[in-house]
Write a protein that holds these residues in place. Structure first.
Motif: not given
Lengths: 162, 187
Positions: B88, B171, B175
């Motif tokens: 990531l 994630p 985000n």
């Protein structure tokens, strides 16, 4: 004789076996007074990785670091309060096992006592109400009518005669 | 009045049950109450000046953070959640200035880790693994309020810490929390 010796040996073992300490000898300060202060302070400081252990008892890496740092601060001439404040500035009040009394912790400090008092209040009110209600509803609790008391004396007289 | 009193314990019971279920559902989504709130948010990042660990990359000091929105990621080669987070971070390196601080690790092992997994950092500093009173840089982790790795701090252009991620990024964290904040601070 052998049994007694065995027992003595066993007792000695128990006495000699101290608790296992997390504080390593190489962490300790040479000045026993400072070391004693460090030990006392570290009992009130939370190991942030294990969360419910103090840094004096914890074997975690971070606890080791905090112990060493605390001793460095004390050796550098910090007061107990200053040394604690040093850690609070970095890790927040959370690092203290005994939370300070302030607006944020008001519920924490006063909550249990408040709940207990409220519960006691409820219980007292409940029992009082129940006692008065029971007295009003229970026919046995009312004083005897004239006929009843006459019958009672008659019965008692009968008893005496027989 | 009396009927209300009789219903009270049952009501309290169901309110509590509702509360517990709500917390459990939140925990399923990663909102765990045992995460320690950081006091470093909205405070200036502490002073530090760390030596480099990778040969062709500079070390890291506080002055490097000024003027850019920067994500400071504490990691170590022995840390398994860091490995989990690493892919990531490689993607993240394109969206925000990413720098690393090696925490409680040997330089050669940190290098091997980055050679194997890729190096998304623009600069990497390494903290002396042993706390040493003669080396004030050995306590940079503590000055940041780091409790373990991975931990990441988003620092704004003025060098003030705006966000702290405890544990690996997901994630969703990136985000929903990180990137909107980066966009806001980059204005």
């Amino acid at each position: 004789m052998t049994a007694r010796r065995l027992f003595a040996a066993f007792a000695l073992m128990i006495i000699a076996a101290g608790p296992a300490f997390a504080v390593q000898p190489d962490e300790m300060l040479k000045d026993p007074k400072l070391e004693a202060r460090a030990r006392e302070l570290s009992k009130d400081l939370r190991c942030l990785v294990c969360q419910n252990e103090n840094i004096d008892d914890s074997n975690a890496d971070l606890a080791h670091d905090l112990r060493v740092l605390l001793r460095q601060r004390l050796a550098a001439g910090d007061t107990d309060q200053q040394a604690k404040q040093y850690l609070v500035a970095r890790y927040g009040d959370y690092v203290l096992l005994k939370p300070p009394f302030n607006a944020e912790t008001l519920v924490l400090w006063l909550g249990p006592g408040g709940l207990l008092l409220a519960g006691l209040g409820f219980a007292v009110a409940y029992y009082r109400r129940r006692v008065t209600a029971a007295a009003a509803a229970d026919p046995a609790a009312a004083p005897l009518s004239e006929a009843e008391s006459r019958r009672l004396t008659a019965l008692l007289e009968d008893d005496k005669k027989s | 009045m009396r009927r209300w009193l009789v219903a009270l314990p049952v009501t309290v019971f169901f309110v509590l049950v509702g509360f517990f279920i709500w917390r459990l559902v939140l925990m399923e989504h990663g909102d765990t109450p045992n995460i320690i709130p950081s006091v470093m948010i909205n405070k200036p990042a502490p002073q530090f000046d760390l030596p480099p660990v990778v040969l062709d990359k500079p070390g890291l000091k506080l002055a490097d953070l000024k003027g850019h929105v920067t994500l400071v990621n504490f990691f170590a080669s022995w840390c398994i959640p860091c490995r989990e987070e690493h892919p990531l971070l490689r993607g993240l390196g394109e969206k925000v200035r990413l720098v690393g601080i090696v925490y409680k690790d040997r330089p050669e092992q940190a290098r091997a880790y980055l050679e194997r997994l890729g190096d998304p950092y623009q600069a990497i500093g390494i903290i002396n693994a042993n706390l040493d009173s003669r080396d004030p840089q050995s306590q940079v982790g503590i000055d940041f309020g780091v409790t373990g790795v991975p931990e990441s701090f988003l620092v704004d252009k003025q060098g003030v810490i705006r966000f702290k991620q405890i544990g690996p990024f997901t994630p969703e964290d990136i985000n929903k929390k990180l990137l909107p904040l980066v966009a806001e601070l980059s204005k």
